[in-house]
Design an enzyme around this catalytic site. Structure first.
Site, mmCIF file in Angstrom:
data_model
loop_
_atom_site.group_PDB
_atom_site.id
_atom_site.type_symbol
_atom_site.label_atom_id
_atom_site.label_comp_id
_atom_site.label_asym_id
_atom_site.label_seq_id
_atom_site.Cartn_x
_atom_site.Cartn_y
_atom_site.Cartn_z
ATOM 1 N N ASP A 13 0.910 -1.264 -0.047
ATOM 2 C CA ASP A 13 0.128 0.039 0.029
ATOM 3 C C ASP A 13 0.759 1.308 0.006
ATOM 4 O OD1 ASP A 13 -1.319 2.280 0.719
ATOM 5 O OD2 ASP A 13 -2.626 1.032 2.456
ATOM 6 N N TYR A 230 1.961 0.016 14.811
ATOM 7 C CA TYR A 230 0.831 0.062 13.664
ATOM 8 C C TYR A 230 1.366 0.858 12.595
ATOM 9 C CZ TYR A 230 -3.274 0.510 10.910
ATOM 10 O OH TYR A 230 -3.994 0.462 9.994
ATOM 11 N N LYS A 233 -2.349 -2.352 7.888
ATOM 12 C CA LYS A 233 -2.999 -3.772 7.748
ATOM 13 C C LYS A 233 -1.873 -4.344 6.842
ATOM 14 C CE LYS A 233 -4.790 -5.718 9.691
ATOM 15 N NZ LYS A 233 -4.368 -6.011 10.910
HETATM 16 C C1 F6R Z 1 -6.519 1.085 6.879
HETATM 17 C C2 F6R Z 1 -7.485 0.925 7.751
HETATM 18 C C3 F6R Z 1 -8.291 2.313 7.968
HETATM 19 C C4 F6R Z 1 -7.287 3.173 8.996
HETATM 20 C C5 F6R Z 1 -8.476 4.353 9.331
HETATM 21 C C6 F6R Z 1 -7.882 5.278 10.148
HETATM 22 O O1 F6R Z 1 -5.973 0.102 6.294
HETATM 23 O O2 F6R Z 1 -7.565 -0.007 8.344
HETATM 24 O O3 F6R Z 1 -9.430 1.581 8.685
HETATM 25 O O4 F6R Z 1 -6.967 2.682 10.245
HETATM 26 O O5 F6R Z 1 -8.929 4.941 8.129
HETATM 27 O O6 F6R Z 1 -6.488 5.876 9.617
HETATM 28 P P1 F6R Z 1 -5.755 7.234 10.084
HETATM 29 O O7 F6R Z 1 -5.513 6.939 11.503
HETATM 30 O O8 F6R Z 1 -4.667 7.279 9.254
HETATM 31 O O9 F6R Z 1 -6.889 8.447 9.872
HETATM 32 MG MG MG Z 2 -4.049 2.309 3.171
HETATM 33 MG MG MG Z 3 -5.056 -2.088 2.188
#
Ligand code: F6R
Ligand code: MG
Ligand code: MG
Length: 366
Positions: A13, A230, A233
């Site tokens: 990603d 973190y 994913k």
């Molecule tokens: C990405 C994912 C999303 C992010 C979420 C918060 O793979 O699982 O659900 O974790 O959009 O992202 P931030 O903290 O970057 O705003």
């Molecule tokens: Mg992403």
């Molecule tokens: Mg992804």
């Protein structure tokens, strides 16, 4: 063509559009250009660039074997140049899976996910490449088990003499960095004890027992363990060879008619159903999900990738999608409660340490 070929699927990603839901076409065009140059120079026999959600997937065939520096560097450089574009467009999380500044021989441990296998191409060589978004490599354990060890899924285990002997599973303990080979059907109870715990034990490779032929290879990188924090994913990939003494295409797809619960939805901190979708529906948007899986089918021809066929673009998977939406509603109704939310140790976002600190003085003996 004689001699072994290598099928490498390397993914990362490097920036989402919009948020984490999908991929900007400029990134795919840039990746296409890079791989096309490598093809022109003779490094690749063939390639296909695709995406699942916000993950860029580089599917490559070549003669250089596993863990090859040139191939891994090509993937790394491709991700770096796509990151440049993602930065120019201010796409979301530009370069998020590239955990290192410099390439050092392999992309393993640097963030991208890798599934590779090397084999002698058979008279006809159907392969399926599964790619998932908003989940982790443990998501493959259940379908891989059903494909290669469950006679209620795979009729061939019972009625095809060439696979009646069963399969061997290489299982990785991603916490202890150890692996073990377990054999089905004789050791299935042992196997299930491990792979049912899919956060820790992940199936890496599957081999046919009669001749050791490689049948499946999965990416088992866990970004959070690599980075110690973190960083997004893992969004895994899986290669499965099919037919002629290996599970049929339909036996390989069949487990995905059941949308099993996986981790990785919203902030990598929720369980949700893994929804099998056609390529054009791999844009997880509702509550950043639910998690998706696509299946790209190819016939190999002297290493050429004939395809892909979009294998979940079949009304026979409509019920699975409908069921996945019902399960998604049911899980979402739990809001911030487990088991929708992951257990405390498993969440990738948490405010618990800060809360514990802030409220320390207010905890009194019960
Ligand atoms: C990405 C994912 C999303 C992010 C979420 C918060 O793979 O699982 O659900 O974790 O959009 O992202 P931030 O903290 O970057 O705003
Ligand atoms: Mg992403
Ligand atoms: Mg992804």
């Amino acid at each position: 063509m004689s001699g072994k070929i290598t099928l490498s699927v390397i993914k990362a990603d490097v920036g989402g559009y919009v948020g984490h839901s999908s991929m900007h076409p400029d990134l795919m065009n840039a990746a296409e250009e890079r791989l096309s140059n490598a093809f022109d120079k003779g490094l690749l026999i063939d390639y296909h660039v695709t995406r699942c959600g916000d993950d860029l997937e580089l599917i490559m065939t070549h003669k250089n074997g596993l863990d090859n520096e040139k191939i891994h560097k090509l993937a790394w450089d491709t991700f770096v140049s796509c990151t440049e574009i993602a930065k120019e467009l201010k796409l979301y999380g530009a370069g998020q899976d590239l955990l290192s500044d410099a390439f050092s021989g392999t992309v393993k441990g640097m963030g991208p996910g890798v599934a590779e296998m090397e084999f002698e191409e058979r008279k006809s060589e159907p392969v399926i490449i599964f790619m998932a978004d908003k989940t982790s490599p443990g998501a493959w354990n259940l379908p891989i088990y059903k494909i290669f060890a469950d006679p209620f899924n795979t009729a061939g285990l019972v009625i095809d003499p060439s696979m009646h002997g069963g399969f061997k599973f290489e299982v990785v303990d991603v916490y202890e960095h150890k692996k073990i080979i377990l054999s089905a059907p004789d050791e299935i109870y042992d196997l299930l004890m491990f792979i049912g715990a899919m956060r820790r034990f992940m199936i890496k490779n599957v081999y046919r027992k009669s001749d050791g032929e490689i049948a499946a290879a999965a990416s088992t990188q866990k970004l959070s363990l690599i980075a110690g924090r973190y960083v997004g994913k893992d969004d895994p990939v899986l290669i499965v060879r099919c037919q002629s003494g290996l599970p049929a295409v339909g036996e390989v797809l069949e487990p995905f008619a059941f949308s099993h619960l996986v981790e990785g939805w919203m902030r990598g901190s929720h369980h949700g159903p893994l929804m099998p979708v056609p390529f054009y529906e791999a844009n997880p948007s509702r509550f950043d999900g639910p998690p998706r899986v696509i299946a790209a089918g190819f016939q190999l021809c002297g290493g050429k990738l004939i395809g892909p066929r979009d294998l979940f673009d079949d009304p026979a998977f409509d019920e699975a999608r409908k069921k996945a939406n019902e399960i998604a509603n049911y899980m979402r109704s739990h809001g911030p409660f487990e088991p929708h939310r992951l257990g405390l140790d498993d969440m990738e976002y948490t405010t618990m340490p800060q809360l514990m600190k802030k409220l320390e003085g207010r905890f009194v003996p019960e």
